[in-house]
Design an enzyme around this catalytic site. Structure first.
Site, PDB file in Angstrom:
ATOM      1  N   ALA A  64       0.281  -1.315  -0.175  1.00 16.70           N
ATOM      2  CA  ALA A  64      -0.167  -0.190   0.175  1.00 16.70           C
ATOM      3  C   ALA A  64       1.114   1.079  -0.078  1.00 16.70           C
ATOM      4  O   ALA A  64       2.174   1.002   0.128  1.00 16.70           O
ATOM      5  CB  ALA A  64      -1.066   0.109   0.859  1.00 16.70           C
ATOM      6  N   GLU A 132       5.024  -4.928   7.488  1.00  9.75           N
ATOM      7  CA  GLU A 132       4.011  -3.985   8.238  1.00  9.75           C
ATOM      8  C   GLU A 132       4.723  -3.885   9.642  1.00  9.75           C
ATOM      9  O   GLU A 132       4.153  -2.912   9.849  1.00  9.75           O
ATOM     10  CB  GLU A 132       2.464  -4.473   8.277  1.00  9.75           C
ATOM     11  CG  GLU A 132       1.896  -3.895   6.775  1.00  9.75           C
ATOM     12  CD  GLU A 132       1.757  -5.461   6.176  1.00  9.75           C
ATOM     13  OE1 GLU A 132       2.639  -6.351   6.018  1.00  9.75           O
ATOM     14  OE2 GLU A 132       1.398  -5.910   4.655  1.00  9.75           O
TER      15      GLU A 132
HETATM   16  N1  DAK Z   1       4.796   3.303  -0.952  1.00 15.36           N
HETATM   17  C1  DAK Z   1       4.868   3.994  -1.601  1.00 15.36           C
HETATM   18  N2  DAK Z   1       6.286   4.050  -2.137  1.00 15.36           N
HETATM   19  C2  DAK Z   1       6.724   3.045  -2.556  1.00 15.36           C
HETATM   20  C3  DAK Z   1       5.966   1.753  -1.701  1.00 15.36           C
HETATM   21  C4  DAK Z   1       5.026   2.233  -1.431  1.00 15.36           C
HETATM   22  N3  DAK Z   1       4.613   0.672  -0.659  1.00 15.36           N
HETATM   23  N4  DAK Z   1       7.587   1.124  -2.485  1.00 15.36           N
HETATM   24  C5  DAK Z   1       8.329   2.227  -3.132  1.00 15.36           C
HETATM   25  N5  DAK Z   1       7.460   2.708  -3.057  1.00 15.36           N
HETATM   26  C6  DAK Z   1       8.841   4.407  -3.612  1.00 15.36           C
HETATM   27  C7  DAK Z   1      10.019   4.792  -3.705  1.00 15.36           C
HETATM   28  O1  DAK Z   1       9.431   5.369  -2.494  1.00 15.36           O
HETATM   29  C8  DAK Z   1      10.672   5.575  -4.525  1.00 15.36           C
HETATM   30  O2  DAK Z   1      10.512   6.668  -4.677  1.00 15.36           O
HETATM   31  P1  DAK Z   1      10.952   7.898  -5.353  1.00 15.36           P
HETATM   32  O3  DAK Z   1      11.820   8.047  -4.495  1.00 15.36           O
HETATM   33  O4  DAK Z   1      11.457   7.498  -6.654  1.00 15.36           O
HETATM   34  O5  DAK Z   1       9.307   8.747  -6.039  1.00 15.36           O
HETATM   35  C9  DAK Z   1      10.147   4.682  -5.815  1.00 15.36           C
HETATM   36  O6  DAK Z   1       9.197   3.920  -5.408  1.00 15.36           O
HETATM   37  C10 DAK Z   1      11.257   2.831  -5.499  1.00 15.36           C
HETATM   38  O7  DAK Z   1      11.714   2.557  -3.844  1.00 15.36           O
HETATM   39  P2  DAK Z   1      13.571   2.954  -3.935  1.00 15.36           P
HETATM   40  O8  DAK Z   1      14.120   3.962  -4.837  1.00 15.36           O
HETATM   41  O9  DAK Z   1      12.691   2.630  -2.680  1.00 15.36           O
HETATM   42  O10 DAK Z   1      13.682   1.341  -4.774  1.00 15.36           O
HETATM   43  P3  DAK Z   1      14.871   0.408  -3.988  1.00 15.36           P
HETATM   44  O11 DAK Z   1      15.129  -0.241  -4.839  1.00 15.36           O
HETATM   45  O12 DAK Z   1      15.863   1.221  -2.916  1.00 15.36           O
HETATM   46  O13 DAK Z   1      13.875   0.146  -2.687  1.00 15.36           O
HETATM   47  C11 DAK Z   1      12.068  -1.196  -1.865  1.00 15.36           C
HETATM   48  C12 DAK Z   1      13.321  -0.798  -3.309  1.00 15.36           C
HETATM   49  C13 DAK Z   1      10.726  -2.657  -2.378  1.00 15.36           C
HETATM   50  C14 DAK Z   1      13.146  -2.751  -0.995  1.00 15.36           C
HETATM   51  C15 DAK Z   1      11.650  -0.448  -1.531  1.00 15.36           C
HETATM   52  O14 DAK Z   1      10.881   0.819  -2.172  1.00 15.36           O
HETATM   53  C16 DAK Z   1      10.479  -0.710   0.235  1.00 15.36           C
HETATM   54  O15 DAK Z   1      11.103  -1.461   0.980  1.00 15.36           O
HETATM   55  N6  DAK Z   1       9.486  -0.124  -0.658  1.00 15.36           N
HETATM   56  C17 DAK Z   1       8.488  -0.102   1.036  1.00 15.36           C
HETATM   57  C18 DAK Z   1       8.229  -1.498   1.406  1.00 15.36           C
HETATM   58  C19 DAK Z   1       7.181  -1.544   2.598  1.00 15.36           C
HETATM   59  O16 DAK Z   1       6.999  -1.388   3.383  1.00 15.36           O
HETATM   60  N7  DAK Z   1       5.693  -2.271   2.007  1.00 15.36           N
HETATM   61  C20 DAK Z   1       5.226  -2.732   3.226  1.00 15.36           C
HETATM   62  C21 DAK Z   1       3.896  -1.132   2.569  1.00 15.36           C
HETATM   63  S1  DAK Z   1       2.611  -1.279   3.790  1.00 15.36           S
HETATM   64  C22 DAK Z   1      -4.464  -1.821   6.153  1.00 15.36           C
HETATM   65  C23 DAK Z   1      -4.414  -2.138   4.271  1.00 15.36           C
HETATM   66  C24 DAK Z   1      -3.055  -2.123   4.336  1.00 15.36           C
HETATM   67  C25 DAK Z   1      -2.123  -2.389   4.727  1.00 15.36           C
HETATM   68  C26 DAK Z   1      -1.953  -1.858   6.082  1.00 15.36           C
HETATM   69  C27 DAK Z   1      -3.021  -1.648   6.759  1.00 15.36           C
HETATM   70  N8  DAK Z   1      -6.044  -2.009   7.076  1.00 15.36           N
HETATM   71  C28 DAK Z   1      -6.777  -2.538   6.246  1.00 15.36           C
HETATM   72  C29 DAK Z   1      -5.530  -1.654   7.855  1.00 15.36           C
HETATM   73  C30 DAK Z   1      -0.674  -3.096   3.844  1.00 15.36           C
HETATM   74  C31 DAK Z   1       0.122  -2.063   4.060  1.00 15.36           C
HETATM   75  C32 DAK Z   1       1.406  -1.614   3.462  1.00 15.36           C
HETATM   76  O17 DAK Z   1       1.082  -2.276   2.765  1.00 15.36           O
END
Ligand code: DAK
Length: 258
Positions: A64, A132
């Site tokens: 997300a 998360e």
């Molecule tokens: N959200 C927003 N932007 C994201 C993103 C994300 N999840 N993942 C990547 N990006 C963006 C980065 O900010 C970056 O943008 P710019 O800086 O270029 O503008 C671009 O994508 C490229 O990412 P990186 O520069 O970070 O690329 P790397 O190769 O260095 O790293 C990575 C790749 C996948 C390891 C890293 O981007 C990363 O850790 N991303 C976050 C992964 C993550 O934590 N995902 C979980 C998100 S939380 C709920 C409903 C849903 C949820 C929770 C509750 N309720 C119903 C209560 C769900 C929660 C989640 O999914």
């Protein structure tokens, strides 16, 4: 569509590509609304017998959208949550079999999207996880429920408690994905698997999917009753007569598109 591309092949396979590569296909509200609308159309689309979902660029879906969620208050988070849950349930309840073709990062909501599919195949380079816990939240799009059902409670808790990112090979060993492919063969492999399934009877596939999904949500005894019910319903179909008739006549079946 701004974030999605849907290609329908002549062999009954639909390919839905999530296209927000600049943010690693992270799920924002607009993307989820588009997905909801698209899934409604797909559920009624008789030309699609099997759906493959993949991501464009180097990610399947990196979760997300964290930038969107960060400033949210309670009410906004709840609305976002309900939208995501509605959309993922819709995916899970699609009448057609679905296959996630995990081409890269499948993290958080991205892995939950894949978990809402019937099957998962992945690139040997894919990375999967539920990070998360490190963001100060729990998963909200189904991982606390679908992950333990798929790989067992202790293994799911380990992934959820640690937030670890695992390799495609580890995911295969856990039963989290069905098959691995070399990165440049993933789409071809996923589409071939989909094409194989699409040759089967669409109506019987629907009964199969429903019987399995309803059955795992209940006791063995109730599940067996559900199986018996759908087994009976098969005998009301053209395709049962055709499938068995074809066997007896030593020819290939010609199932109806339905
Ligand atoms: N959200 C927003 N932007 C994201 C993103 C994300 N999840 N993942 C990547 N990006 C963006 C980065 O900010 C970056 O943008 P710019 O800086 O270029 O503008 C671009 O994508 C490229 O990412 P990186 O520069 O970070 O690329 P790397 O190769 O260095 O790293 C990575 C790749 C996948 C390891 C890293 O981007 C990363 O850790 N991303 C976050 C992964 C993550 O934590 N995902 C979980 C998100 S939380 C709920 C409903 C849903 C949820 C929770 C509750 N309720 C119903 C209560 C769900 C929660 C989640 O999914």
């Amino acid at each position: 569509m701004d974030f999605l591309r849907l290609d329908i092949q002549d062999n009954g396979v639909g390919l839905l590509t999530i296209e927000r590569p600049e943010a690693l296909n992270a799920l924002n509200e607009a993307l989820l609304l588009e997905l909801e609308e698209c899934l409604t159309e797909i559920s009624k689309e008789s030309r699609i017998k099997v759906l493959v979902i993949t991501g464009s660029g180097r990610a399947f879906v990196a979760g997300a959208d964290i930038a969107v969620m960060h400033p949210m208050g309670e009410e906004q988070a709840k609305v976002f949550s309900l939208l995501g849950q509605r959309t993922f349930n819709q995916l899970s309840n699609l009448p057609q079999p679905t296959i996630a073709a995990i081409n890269g990062y499948a993290l958080g909501g991205g892995l939950e999207l894949a978990l809402a599919c019937d099957l998962r195949v992945a690139s040997e380079k894919a990375k999967l996880g539920q990070p998360e816990i490190g963001l100060g939240i729990i998963p909200g799009f189904g991982a606390t429920q679908r992950l333990p059902r798929l790989i067992g409670t202790a293994r799911a808790k380990e992934l959820l408690f640690t937030g670890a990112t695992i390799s495609a090979q580890e995911a295969l060993a856990l039963g989290l994905v069905n098959r691995l492919f070399a990165p440049d063969e993933l789409l071809e492999g996923a589409l071939a698997l989909a094409a194989d399934i699409a040759q089967k009877s669409a109506v019987i596939l629907r009964y199969l999917k429903t019987a399995v999904d309803q059955g795992v949500a209940t006791s063995l005894a109730e599940g067996l009753a559900i199986e018996a019910q759908y087994f009976g319903v098969c005998f009301t179909t053209y395709d049962q007569k055709e499938g068995m008739g074809a066997f007896l006549e030593k020819r290939s079946p010609r199932f109806r598109d339905c």
